[in-house]
Structures are given as structure tokens and as C-alpha cells.
Write an enzyme that holds these catalytic residues in place. Sequence first.
Site, PDB file in Angstrom:
ATOM      1  N   THR A 187      12.093  23.235  -1.019  1.00 32.04           N
ATOM      2  CA  THR A 187      12.212  21.788  -0.883  1.00 32.04           C
ATOM      3  C   THR A 187      13.064  21.503   0.345  1.00 32.04           C
ATOM      4  O   THR A 187      14.255  21.807   0.358  1.00 32.04           O
ATOM      5  CB  THR A 187      12.852  21.175  -2.142  1.00 32.04           C
ATOM      6  OG1 THR A 187      11.979  21.435  -3.247  1.00 32.04           O
ATOM      7  CG2 THR A 187      13.044  19.679  -1.992  1.00 32.04           C
ATOM      8  N   LYS A 214       6.958  15.738  -2.339  1.00 27.85           N
ATOM      9  CA  LYS A 214       8.009  16.276  -3.202  1.00 27.85           C
ATOM     10  C   LYS A 214       9.213  15.337  -3.202  1.00 27.85           C
ATOM     11  O   LYS A 214       9.804  15.048  -4.250  1.00 27.85           O
ATOM     12  CB  LYS A 214       8.435  17.664  -2.704  1.00 27.85           C
ATOM     13  CG  LYS A 214       9.659  18.265  -3.403  1.00 27.85           C
ATOM     14  CD  LYS A 214       9.359  18.870  -4.761  1.00 27.85           C
ATOM     15  CE  LYS A 214      10.598  19.179  -5.575  1.00 27.85           C
ATOM     16  NZ  LYS A 214      11.006  20.558  -5.596  1.00 27.85           N
ATOM     17  N   LYS A 228      21.277  18.691  -3.622  1.00 22.94           N
ATOM     18  CA  LYS A 228      20.564  19.037  -2.390  1.00 22.94           C
ATOM     19  C   LYS A 228      19.327  18.150  -2.211  1.00 22.94           C
ATOM     20  O   LYS A 228      19.099  17.586  -1.138  1.00 22.94           O
ATOM     21  CB  LYS A 228      20.136  20.513  -2.464  1.00 22.94           C
ATOM     22  CG  LYS A 228      19.454  21.054  -1.257  1.00 22.94           C
ATOM     23  CD  LYS A 228      19.079  22.522  -1.443  1.00 22.94           C
ATOM     24  CE  LYS A 228      17.874  22.729  -2.331  1.00 22.94           C
ATOM     25  NZ  LYS A 228      16.591  22.315  -1.726  1.00 22.94           N
TER      26      LYS A 228
END
Lengths: 445, 445
Positions: A101, A188, A257
Site C-alpha cells: 500500500t 486502495k 501508515k
Amino acid sequence: MSSKPEVAFIGLGAMGFGMATHLVKQGYSVTGFDVWAPTLARFAEAGGKTASTPAAAVEGKPVCVCMVATAQQAQAVLVDGNLAPAAKALPQNAVILLCSTVPCGYVQQLAKTLADPQGPVRRPDLLLVDCPVSGGATRAADGTLSIMAGAAPAALENELAKTVLGDLADPAKLYFVAGGIGAGSNTKMVHQVLAANQILSGPEAMGLAVRFGLPADATTLDALLKSPGFSWMFGHRGPRMISGYQPLASAVNIIVKDTAIITSEARRAGFATPMTSVVENVLYTAVSRGFGGDDDSSLLRLYTEGAGTPANVDKETALKLVVDLLKGIHLASAAESLAFAHHVGLDLDLILDLCIHAAGGSTMLEVHGPSIVAVLRGQQPPALAETETLATVYENLAAAVDAAQQIKAPVYLGAQALNLLRLTLNHAKASPTSPPAAAVVRVWA
Amino acid sequence: MSSKPEVAFIGLGAMGFGMATHLVKQGYSVTGFDVWAPTLARFAEAGGKTASTPAAAVEGKPVCVCMVATAQQAQAVLVDGNLAPAAKALPQNAVILLCSTVPCGYVQQLAKTLADPQGPVRRPDLLLVDCPVSGGATRAADGTLSIMAGAAPAALENELAKTVLGDLADPAKLYFVAGGIGAGSNTKMVHQVLAANQILSGPEAMGLAVRFGLPADATTLDALLKSPGFSWMFGHRGPRMISGYQPLASAVNIIVKDTAIITSEARRAGFATPMTSVVENVLYTAVSRGFGGDDDSSLLRLYTEGAGTPANVDKETALKLVVDLLKGIHLASAAESLAFAHHVGLDLDLILDLCIHAAGGSTMLEVHGPSIVAVLRGQQPPALAETETLATVYENLAAAVDAAQQIKAPVYLGAQALNLLRLTLNHAKASPTSPPAAAVVRVWA
């Protein structure tokens, strides 16, 4: 089995290890690399081969899966790390499946770097696929992940890429996203708007329930999960919330994150993320207090600490207030997520289908998502069977925020959602009809 | 001196004691009441008379000042408490000066209750003045408070009321507010939007400065106070922020109470308070952690705890980022405050003048306030000497929020202000000219 290509797999963390060993079970010859030696030993026991540098892992392999934790790590293992990086060592026309990601901006930059004739790699032949995954370690090991893949057409239509992605994903959850490199990461990211908000909405709701005098147990959790306040995340984290935040399944630092990717990409794209920014700041407080390594179900602590005598609210009323809190939050997070998808030019039908069936799913998204998409497209929202208007959701959420205020209970997301609903209602005043709940998305677009 | 009326004074806390003893020094005969006996003894030593119930205090007094802490307490001492309440015991046509900070809704309800022919008091003759104060204990004792008075005309023009208010207030800071009972409380509330936001923006800014490696000392504080990030609150709390949060001057719990008035009255009035709601939730976290009784300068702890190695930012850059953080926050809080004033129908010129010269003052309010008022009135904002546009403030604030993100530093208010600026910029896209900074108020109105 001989039709399976040889695969290099870089990054054998909780997700990567499951994915790589699943490929081994499917008959692939997989050469793994990780900086953490004990993991490499475990991978060898599971039937994998191992290598001591990224370059050694990819030598002669037509496919390289990269599943490291961050863009910085991806840059190091692929391009310019101290340990011989992979990209230059790959054979001609090899495929890189970047499953980490990372920000859209990073993967677009990476594509340019790989092909740049003056750059450190100079490999325009490499086929980069931007294909982050979702689903957690269990689904990684089962080969039933959600995968969102974007790339240039040549990479996206590559048979080896399709074969490996097909073996890692649930066939119903493998999405090829239009828009080229970056579209997978954007997909995403948009999904993670829902994930981040709903990782925090569960603790916020359970914390308020506790302060209303409800037990933090399976009965309360079940009642909330069977309500329109349902989210996939609450279903997944809830059991750990009521059992001492054990076992560690997903650390606070991981969603930290992802949240930073959302808000920094939003700044880059000129988009506002009032819901996710609240999540981010609460997470930074959690990290500052030393909770970063703990399971994110432990965010409940931030809401239950210092709770005094429970409020004098009967059980039924308390449950209704908590459900209304969740409904308001999930409506606002659905709107923020879909508005962001619209802003970066993603296919809203695909996004909605993906999110409803992945970790970002919630009842509110499923019920109101199609209407939000219609509003974003300037169309008339489909008539809903139920008569839930913006004003209804607002009034019910206001009652929950009001009751929380009586006992000085923090409801960061609930208050934020309430204000966004209020702003929409006030701007819609001139409208002759009562706007549907989905109209809250007009704050963003 | 014989022209001074006899005064009953109910509520001798930090503010009330100073006000009551100041009246004694001005030659008034003051009869005090408080539930805390040691305070009564101190008041007697300071030349006051004392009484053991509210009713006993007011007997025969043409003026009663009520300076208790909350609406609940006001209701008890005036109307229906266990200790003989005051209202029924007041002489015919007496004046009640309600100086406590209470919701507009409460003081309007109180006016009705006092006059209600079927109510518990049945005293339509009483002259109620809704006159909350601002300025802190020192100015209370000096008779130089800011006072915002609203009432029915007969009460507002009453000579005894004017005399007492005139002796408690700085002559330049005694405001008679149009709008009847409730307008005084609304004025205070709107001022407290600024107060609440700027009580938190100081710690948020100083916390970020520390995480950037600047010392939490007088040098840093002076630099920030001399910048356009100045606020009166930061000037007042700053010295305690850098000296162990001592001495206790204003407890967290006090601004908690005022913040709850703002957000609950906003819900009642149908107004959104995205900035103040963030403050409120951070305050509830502070209260939950046991910090409620501490000086509010100690909110700095929430921002400095767990700070790792300071960020690698040079001193000049760090200061600029922190100033830009403050500027963005103060622009947004100025807009929220003035939009709320507009929403509840207050005189914006009066509000602006009052707030600039009171504890809610800030450089951003002074510079951009007149433009915000113009936007709210649908007028062309006055041309500013400086060329600070919405986009400029946004870009500078974005750099600060971005730098904070790199070190996982919470900036609750900075992130919220940034999102509000972004929403405004996106909605203003169709506009041919670059909107002025003041345009951020369009989020609200």
C-alpha cells in the site's frame, strides 16, 4: 503445475508470508527475500527458496511480487537500497507486482524511474503493475484477497501477471481498474478511507456504550453488529475489543501508515478529508502514548479511560444512541470515500462494489452508497425503500452527541459527522424538498 | 457614595469574589452569599456583609448580582434550590444581574419562569439582565471587565443596573447588546468560540514547535507572540506553558463548560461548529485523563508527550511553520465565531469590536475580521493592504500539517482548519478571482 511461472517474492511480513506460502502450495517455485532472517528460515521450511538480496531473489524470474510495508522500503528493495536492489537484476520483460500500500504519487514516480533512460534503472521493458491488496493475513494465506490492479495496458494484459494475481485473489474480488499506474493505489486509498474511519468508529461506539453503562461484552457487540451501525471492521475488531485486545492481529501503526497516505494524497490532489483527518490525529495521540504496536482494537482505551459512573440511560435507549452514532459516522465516511474516488477519477460503480464487499464495508455504505454515487454524478438519487433523510440521520446523531456531552465522553468522529451533516443541511436550505441522507456528499463535491 | 444601591451578591468564586470586593471598595453595601463558608468569612474580612441563604442575601436589596458557575446553579440559587432561593424574596421591581456564563436558552427560559403567573416565582416585576462577563479574576477585582448585557428595554435602561454594571466594567468594554434577553449570553458564547479555540491553539503550536526541536522557552514564545500567529490567549497562557503550568489561573474544566454551551447551543440553533467541536473532544480526553482541575496551559502535555527525536527542521523554518499553523487555525476560528454571531442575529460590528479587544482577540481576527463580516453580509470585502488570499493561507497551513505528519505530531485544529479551507477553495472553483482568506466563512454561511 508446470505452467506456473517462477516467482520472486520480496517482503515476507504477516501478509507477504501468507501470500508467498500460498503460491508455494499452488505449485509455484517461489524465491523469497526478507531482511528478517528468521522469516526466511520459516519460509524455507514452508517449501520456499530463499535469497540474501533482492537482486539474487529476482534473477531469472519473470515475475517479482513486492509486498514490503512502505513506499520507502519499495524504493529501497527495487531501486536504490544498500542491499543489491531488484529492478536492474530482473530478466527482460519481467513483471513487477507492487502489492504494497503506497501513495499513488509514489507508484507513478516509480514507473517513471524504472523507464527513465537517464535514471538509475533504465529498464523501459519492465512491466509494473500497481496492485495493492486488502483482506488481512488469513485471506492472504488462503489466496482469497481483494486486489485492485492498475497499470499500462501491456502490463495489465500480461498473462503471467494475471495468473499470479488470479491465484492470490478471490476471483470475485480481483479488480482491474482503468486509469493506468496509480489507479490501483488510488482505489486502495479510497477503500482505506472507510477502513480507517471504521477502525476508529468501533472503539468510539463501544466506548460510548460502556459510558452509558452497557457491558463491553458479546451481548453488546452482537446487538451493535446486527444493527444498521454494522461495519466489517467492527465485526473483525469487536471480539478483540472485548477480550483484552488479544491476539495482536493488526497494529495501530499499520492504519497510521495508510491514513497518512490518504491525507497526504488528498493534499496533493486538492481534496478535503475532514473525517480521515480526525482519525489521523486520534491515531497520532495513540502512537504518542506508546500504543502504536498494539492491536488497533485497543483504541477502545482512548474512549473508556477515566469514565466515571455510567450515565443514567436505560439499555434500550443507550443501544439506539450508539447505533445512531455509528450510522452518522458511517454515512459521512462513505461520502468522504466516494467523493475522493470521484475527485481522482475512479469508476464509482467499481469502487462501490469493491468497498461493500471488502474490509471497508458497512450497512450505511450498502444502503446509501448508490445514492451518494448518483449525487456525485449529478443524477437523481434512487428512491430508497426506507425514508431516511439527511435531517433524520442528523437528528438521531445529534441526540447521541448530546448524550455523550452530558457525560463528557469524547466522540471525535460523531461530532465531526454531525457538523458535516449540519453544514449540508444549512447549504440545502433553499431546496424545496428534504434532501436524502446521501446529500451529505455535497460538502465535498 | 450614598447614591450606590445596596447590592446582594450570590456566588463568590474566583471571579465573583473579585467583583463583589471591588463593589465594596467602590462604596457599595454588599451582602454576599456562597455555599463555601470559608469564602464568606474572607468576604466579611474584606468589608462585605454575609448571608446564609440566597433569600436572606437579597432581602430588601434593589439589585442582585448572580455570579455562580453554571445554569444549574443559577436555577438553584434563584428559583428552586433547597437553600431558600432568591427570586421570590427580592423587593418589588428589583434588578437581577445574571453575570454567569449560561446558555442563551437557559436565560430565556429563566425570564419566562420568573414572570410566569402559574410558575414557582410569579414575579413579572423583576428586571432580569443577561450580562455575562469576560476578563479573568484580575480584571474582575479591578472593575475593568468586559460585560455584554442584553435585556428587555425596561431592564436595560434601569439606572441601578447601569450603575452597577458601569462600576464592574471597563467603560470601553461595557456593551449593551440589542436582541433582548439571551443576546448577552449569545455574545459571550460567540466570544468563547474564539477563547476555546485559542486556548487550544497555543498548546498545539507550542507542542509542534517542541517536536520541531525548538525549546519550550521565552524565546520561542516571544517569537510566536510577535508574529501574525498572536492571540490574546497565547499571550496569557504562554508564560505558564513554559513554567510547569503554574500557577493555576484557569482550570481546564472552566473552558470545558463554556465549550459545551457553544456546541449545545449550536445544535439548538442549527449551526455547525467544526472548530469548536474538535476543541471539545480534545478537552474531554484531557478531562478523562484527570487533567480537568489543572491550569489549561497544561494542555500542552497532550501535544508533547511521547515526542521522539525532534524533526530535522532548521529554527527559522520551524518558526514559520508554527506561525502558519496558528494563522490557519485563527482564521478558521474567527470565521466560525463571526458566522455563529451572524446565525443568531447579533450585531457583527459590535461583536468584532468586542472580540478584538477581549480575551478572544487575535491578529488574524483583527486583520481578516472586517472582511469576514463583509462576506457574511454579502458585501465586497474591503481591500487588504496585504495580498493574503485563501490559497496562500491554505498552502502555508498545508506545509505545516505536512511537516507535522512527517513526525506523527497531532495537530487537531490545524488539520481541521486546513480541511475547511480546502472545502471552501473547492466550492469556489467556479469563481473567476482568487477568493480572499475571509471567504472561508462561506463554509458556514
